[in-house]
Design a protein around this motif. Sequence first.
Motif, PDB file in Angstrom:
ATOM      1  N   THR A  79     -90.899  30.793  15.853  1.00  0.00           N
ATOM      2  CA  THR A  79     -90.501  31.342  14.560  1.00  0.00           C
ATOM      3  C   THR A  79     -89.254  32.193  14.742  1.00  0.00           C
ATOM      4  OG1 THR A  79     -92.769  31.404  13.713  1.00  0.00           O
ATOM      5  CG2 THR A  79     -91.173  32.855  12.643  1.00  0.00           C
ATOM      6  N   ARG A  80     -88.276  31.984  13.867  1.00  0.00           N
ATOM      7  CA  ARG A  80     -87.059  32.796  13.886  1.00  0.00           C
ATOM      8  C   ARG A  80     -86.937  33.515  12.548  1.00  0.00           C
ATOM      9  NH1 ARG A  80     -82.459  28.783  16.532  1.00  0.00           N
ATOM     10  NH2 ARG A  80     -83.291  28.756  18.656  1.00  0.00           N
ATOM     11  N   ILE A  81     -86.796  34.825  12.621  1.00  0.00           N
ATOM     12  CA  ILE A  81     -86.601  35.641  11.423  1.00  0.00           C
ATOM     13  C   ILE A  81     -85.239  36.307  11.518  1.00  0.00           C
ATOM     14  CG2 ILE A  81     -87.453  37.569  10.042  1.00  0.00           C
ATOM     15  CD1 ILE A  81     -90.207  37.123  11.289  1.00  0.00           C
ATOM     16  N   PHE A  82     -84.395  36.047  10.540  1.00  0.00           N
ATOM     17  CA  PHE A  82     -83.090  36.717  10.484  1.00  0.00           C
ATOM     18  C   PHE A  82     -83.053  37.531   9.204  1.00  0.00           C
ATOM     19  CE2 PHE A  82     -78.427  36.755   9.565  1.00  0.00           C
ATOM     20  CZ  PHE A  82     -78.065  37.569  10.640  1.00  0.00           C
ATOM     21  N   ASP A  83     -82.955  38.865   9.341  1.00  0.00           N
ATOM     22  CA  ASP A  83     -83.005  39.747   8.177  1.00  0.00           C
ATOM     23  C   ASP A  83     -81.626  40.095   7.622  1.00  0.00           C
ATOM     24  OD1 ASP A  83     -81.961  41.537   9.999  1.00  0.00           O
ATOM     25  OD2 ASP A  83     -83.753  42.790  10.133  1.00  0.00           O
ATOM     26  N   GLY A  84     -80.614  39.382   8.086  1.00  0.00           N
ATOM     27  CA  GLY A  84     -79.247  39.636   7.645  1.00  0.00           C
ATOM     28  C   GLY A  84     -78.441  40.399   8.677  1.00  0.00           C
ATOM     29  N   LYS A  85     -79.153  41.056   9.603  1.00  0.00           N
ATOM     30  CA  LYS A  85     -78.485  41.819  10.656  1.00  0.00           C
ATOM     31  C   LYS A  85     -79.024  41.494  12.042  1.00  0.00           C
ATOM     32  CE  LYS A  85     -77.392  45.847   7.759  1.00  0.00           C
ATOM     33  NZ  LYS A  85     -77.599  47.333   7.593  1.00  0.00           N
ATOM     34  N   THR A  86     -80.333  41.294  12.116  1.00  0.00           N
ATOM     35  CA  THR A  86     -80.987  41.097  13.407  1.00  0.00           C
ATOM     36  C   THR A  86     -81.791  39.810  13.414  1.00  0.00           C
ATOM     37  OG1 THR A  86     -81.193  43.503  13.662  1.00  0.00           O
ATOM     38  CG2 THR A  86     -82.540  42.140  15.105  1.00  0.00           C
ATOM     39  N   LEU A  87     -81.708  39.089  14.523  1.00  0.00           N
ATOM     40  CA  LEU A  87     -82.462  37.847  14.695  1.00  0.00           C
ATOM     41  C   LEU A  87     -83.643  38.102  15.624  1.00  0.00           C
ATOM     42  CD1 LEU A  87     -82.736  34.744  14.372  1.00  0.00           C
ATOM     43  CD2 LEU A  87     -81.300  34.521  16.412  1.00  0.00           C
ATOM     44  N   TYR A  88     -84.844  37.765  15.145  1.00  0.00           N
ATOM     45  CA  TYR A  88     -86.064  37.887  15.934  1.00  0.00           C
ATOM     46  C   TYR A  88     -86.577  36.478  16.228  1.00  0.00           C
ATOM     47  CZ  TYR A  88     -85.918  42.626  14.016  1.00  0.00           C
ATOM     48  OH  TYR A  88     -85.530  43.890  13.646  1.00  0.00           O
TER      49      TYR A  88
END
Length: 213
Positions: A79-88
Amino acid sequence: MKKLFGLAIVLLSFTTYAQDAAKAKVLLNEVNAKVKGYQNIGIDFKYVLKNTSENINQETRGDVVIEGDKYLLNILGVTRIFDGKTLYTINPEDEEVTISKNNTEDENTITPSKMLSFYQEGYNYAMDIVQNVNGRKIQYVKLTPMDSNSEIKQVLLGIDAQTKHIYNLIEVGKNGTQTTLTVNSFKTNEPISKTLFTFDANKYKGYYINKLD
């Protein structure tokens, strides 16, 4: 006379190419404008990786929700989560979370988030074949990298002529690898949770946290 005839052929070919490229650019601009007009987009897709010489034939499915620059992507168990600033990047199999301040996706990997915008720069355009897929007219645009050192030989972008939505993307590498991403469903402006693009560390207690920055 032969020189004049040859020159006329060259000029005609150049004019035809320029007109063809202009048509492709117009179509891609329509696709981009359509995408930007949605508040959010949800895509379920099929991902196929092939390399005959290396005897590779992998197929998997995934899904992504995109809102502006933010996205939540599930593919290959990661799973990749990008919140607009940081990629998890969350890998349950390895119990590891990789954190980067930038959206550092592998440049040689096709993902839906890049699929909607990658073609905007760095490519030459040309109209390609038209296919009928279950009654849908799919117009292909051939994209060739401007960078001669690129590992990508060409990309074929299939566009639904009626909806101006992307149907599929076929990337052919110079090493013979072909990657195909086909959209199974394309949903727009769906109600989504306000925390969808927020990484919750409490859900991953015991995971190794790998901070790249």
